[in-house]
Design a protein around this motif. Sequence first.
Motif: not given
Length: 515
Positions: A8-15, A19-23, A40-45, A77-79
Amino acid sequence: MALIVQKYGGTSVGSVERIQSVAKRVRETVQGGNTVVVVVSAMGKTTDGLVGLAKQISPNPSRREMDMLLSTGEQVSIALMSMALQEMGQPAISLTGAQVGIVTEAEYSLARILEIKTERMQRHLEQGKVIVVAGFQGISSIDELEITTLGRGGSDTSAVALAAALKANLCEIYTDVPGILTTDPRLVPQAKLMDEITCDEMLELASLGAKVLHPRSVEIAKNYGIPLVVRSSWTDDPGTKVVSPIPKPRPLVGLEITKAVDAVEFDTDQAKVALLRVPDRPGIAARLFGEIARQNVNVDLIIQSIHEGNSNDIAFTVVKNALLKAEAVAEAIAPALRSHPANDREAEVIVEKQMAKISIAGAGMIGRPGIAAQMFKALSAANVNIEMISTSEVKVSCTIAPDDCDRAIQALCEVFEVEDSPVCANNIAIGFAAAQGAIASSNAPPVRGVALDINQAQIAIRHVPDRPGLAAQIFGVLAQKISASIQLFNPNAVVLSTIIPPAILPLLSHKPMQK
Ligand code: ADP
Ligand code: ASP
Ligand code: MG
């Protein structure tokens, strides 16, 4: 039951909501009977923000400290992802690149993966846990466990490399667009989604700047035959499959240290037409090649070079028996170009009736500028003069005198350890289409996609003498200084120009080359 690596890229885990939706998606994949490793990537930008912070402290921060800094983004993001999964009742554990054992070269900011230890991951998977791995980072085994990063956008590479090491059934890259489109949908809203694309096509697009996939991830998918899909993390639509031919078995040690060159190709049936000093304005190339196409002549290499003032040289090659037609078109167009007021000297057509083209090809060339330099050096040592050079990140082609072709083939096969007999370029297309059987070549459009890379700078070295060894000397120096990729053009040995990422411009010395 399948083993699936999902990235999952940054935008996909951006908030937190994302994160809950990806989980939730991960949990559903597990409930579908699959074992899941998440990258996972780092959140957003976040990564851009960290780069900005560093720049406020130092204009040229050390690469080691940059890796220390940038790798923290993914650790957040992993945590959080692991917590979100646990909150839903899904056993999960987050692991950094070091904890997984993603061993890389001891090279900061652009490290290649050498090996991924799988024991610890296997243990957690057997316990029914989802493993959440920090993308984009690894650890050097040699230099005291240094944290390394793989280069911007490198989480895709982490995911596909993990899929290869774990022998996963599928690697899914979830992002903020519906899949791979014919071009960047943010720039061209009419861009069309592709159901499938071959690895080779995607490699070209990715290396030319289509950042939807990190080119190295495509290379790994190709080398290890990993089924790869790019899709949206917002919908359940199937996205785009990246199709690879069945690869030869290869070891998982030295994962990204592949042989740079897979094949030496040649074609002795080429002729060159060059239009010198044509006006530098839009429409000239369109007019020339539009007319050539109307005459049904296939053009192979096309090289346009800059000049001082307002003119360009355009050189191209065609198969020998199409030379007369191509020459006639060029001659017919030249007078019209002469009348252009910006053209103080006359446009001129030059023809070379027979030449050979020799190429090296291989995805392992990506990000290794030294390979082109090595090719030029080998040709120079064999006393082969290079006329035109054309490169993509996965191929370097040179035109040479036909009499030099055998010597050139031998020299390149030796240097790049290509044992199979080299291939005549015309046969390659046939073999390639057959290997890519999943996509019927007859249905494939002539252009698969358009990529844009706005992060480029150009340097030109003028008045380079036309003799063996000069390209080797110049690009040898560039390769030593540049760890990023270069693309180069060498029309008529008048100007050698190269396109490079602007960040490395200051690294290049301004001393004139020795002639
Ligand atoms: P992620 O954070 O998920 O890794 P990236 O920003 O790295 O996402 O890559 C996805 C972006 O790639 C899209 O938002 C899109 O703007 C861009 N892109 C460029 N070329 C293409 C293409 N041909 N198809 C799809 N996306 C593209
Ligand atoms: N976070 C890193 C970057 O922004 C890696 C990645 O997103 O793939 O480049
Ligand atoms: Mg990306």
